[in-house]
Design an enzyme around this catalytic site. Structure first.
Site, short mmCIF file in Angstrom:
data_model
loop_
_atom_site.label_atom_id
_atom_site.label_comp_id
_atom_site.label_asym_id
_atom_site.label_seq_id
_atom_site.Cartn_x
_atom_site.Cartn_y
_atom_site.Cartn_z
CE LYS A 150 -1.09 -0.39 4.89
NZ LYS A 150 0.13 0.27 5.39
NE ARG A 205 -0.33 0.55 12.17
CZ ARG A 205 0.36 0.96 11.11
NH1 ARG A 205 0.05 2.09 10.54
NH2 ARG A 205 1.33 0.22 10.63
NE ARG A 234 5.75 -3.77 11.24
CZ ARG A 234 6.60 -4.00 10.23
NH1 ARG A 234 7.64 -4.78 10.39
NH2 ARG A 234 6.37 -3.44 9.07
P1 ADP Z 1 3.82 -1.07 8.50
O1 ADP Z 1 2.49 -0.82 7.87
O2 ADP Z 1 4.74 -1.81 7.60
O3 ADP Z 1 3.73 -1.61 9.90
P2 ADP Z 1 4.20 1.80 8.92
O4 ADP Z 1 5.30 2.58 8.32
O5 ADP Z 1 2.81 2.10 8.49
O6 ADP Z 1 4.59 0.30 8.66
O7 ADP Z 1 4.24 1.94 10.51
C1 ADP Z 1 5.40 1.66 11.25
C2 ADP Z 1 5.12 1.76 12.74
O8 ADP Z 1 4.73 3.10 13.07
C3 ADP Z 1 3.98 0.89 13.27
O9 ADP Z 1 4.39 -0.43 13.54
C4 ADP Z 1 3.60 1.66 14.54
O10 ADP Z 1 4.52 1.44 15.56
C5 ADP Z 1 3.75 3.11 14.11
N1 ADP Z 1 2.49 3.67 13.55
C6 ADP Z 1 2.28 4.05 12.27
N2 ADP Z 1 1.02 4.51 12.11
C7 ADP Z 1 0.42 4.42 13.32
C8 ADP Z 1 -0.88 4.72 13.81
N3 ADP Z 1 -1.84 5.21 12.99
N4 ADP Z 1 -1.15 4.48 15.11
C9 ADP Z 1 -0.22 4.00 15.94
N5 ADP Z 1 1.03 3.67 15.54
C10 ADP Z 1 1.36 3.88 14.26
#
Ligand code: ADP
Length: 194
Positions: A13, A88, A144
């Site tokens: 995505k 999320r 995750r």
């Molecule tokens: P992925 O989708 O591969 O886990 P992201 O780059 O979207 O990677 O997110 C990396 C990390 O950032 C997550 O594992 C979390 O710790 C944090 N994170 C990102 N977006 C959120 C969110 N909306 N709420 C809480 N934590 C978040």
């Protein structure tokens, strides 16, 4: 266009979101990227979230919601955006609904990149060899994905109920998936113009 991309880790995505952002001249708003930038810059936010990202846990909702509220109020996001990594969980989805109600905006589409876990894990391990994200170890990947199923997947139904959900076949190649995305977005702008 106000767009949201949703789906498990490894669904591609982020890649699709960047491509949409470039082609449709929209800012790519990724909470993960914003947190990683804060960590790299050593800001107080970065220091606070670094161990959370390393463990694959979610950053507390109050911090994340405040970050997004500020970001979407910036000038470049006023005409649209591609939101990636937020919301999320249901609390964040409800906070986003409330935020939009307040400013009279709404989502035009929620692009849902669905993918079975085995393919998601395989893709993430492959990515781990190429990039060096500290959260791409087998244990943290499993954590995750577990959080995705527990907390993020329920928001798919939240958006399905709004009629804005666009399910896509994320197991296909990047180009094939992007063709599906373009068809969906063209249909959207076609219906907006009609
Ligand atoms: P992925 O989708 O591969 O886990 P992201 O780059 O979207 O990677 O997110 C990396 C990390 O950032 C997550 O594992 C979390 O710790 C944090 N994170 C990102 N977006 C959120 C969110 N909306 N709420 C809480 N934590 C978040």
């Amino acid at each position: 266009m106000n767009l949201l991309v949703l789906g498990p880790q490894g669904a591609g995505k982020g890649t699709q979101a960047k491509r949409i952002a470039a082609d449709y001249a929209l800012p790519h708003v990724s909470t993960g990227d914003m947190f990683r930038a804060a960590i790299a810059a050593g800001t107080p936010l970065g220091k606070r979230v670094e161990p959370i990202l390393a463990a694959g846990e979610l950053v507390p909702d109050d911090l994340t919601v405040a970050l997004i509220e500020e970001r979407l109020a910036e000038t470049d996001a006023l005409d649209g955006f591609v939101l990636d990594g937020f919301p999320r969980n249901l609390a964040q989805a409800e906070a986003l609904d409330a935020m939009f109600r307040k400013i009279h905006r709404s989502l035009d589409a929620v692009l849902f990149f669905d993918l079975p876990d085995d393919i998601a894990t395989e893709r993430m391990l492959k990515r781990a060899e190429q990039e060096s994200r500290p959260d791409d170890t087998p244990d943290v990947i499993a954590r995750r994905l577990a959080i995705y199923h527990e907390q993020t997947e329920p928001i798919v139904e939240h958006y399905r109920a709004t009629g804005k959900l666009v399910p896509l076949h994320a197991e296909r190649t990047v180009d094939e998936v992007y063709t599906e995305v373009q068809d969906a977005l063209d249909a959207l702008s076609g219906s907006a113009a009609a």
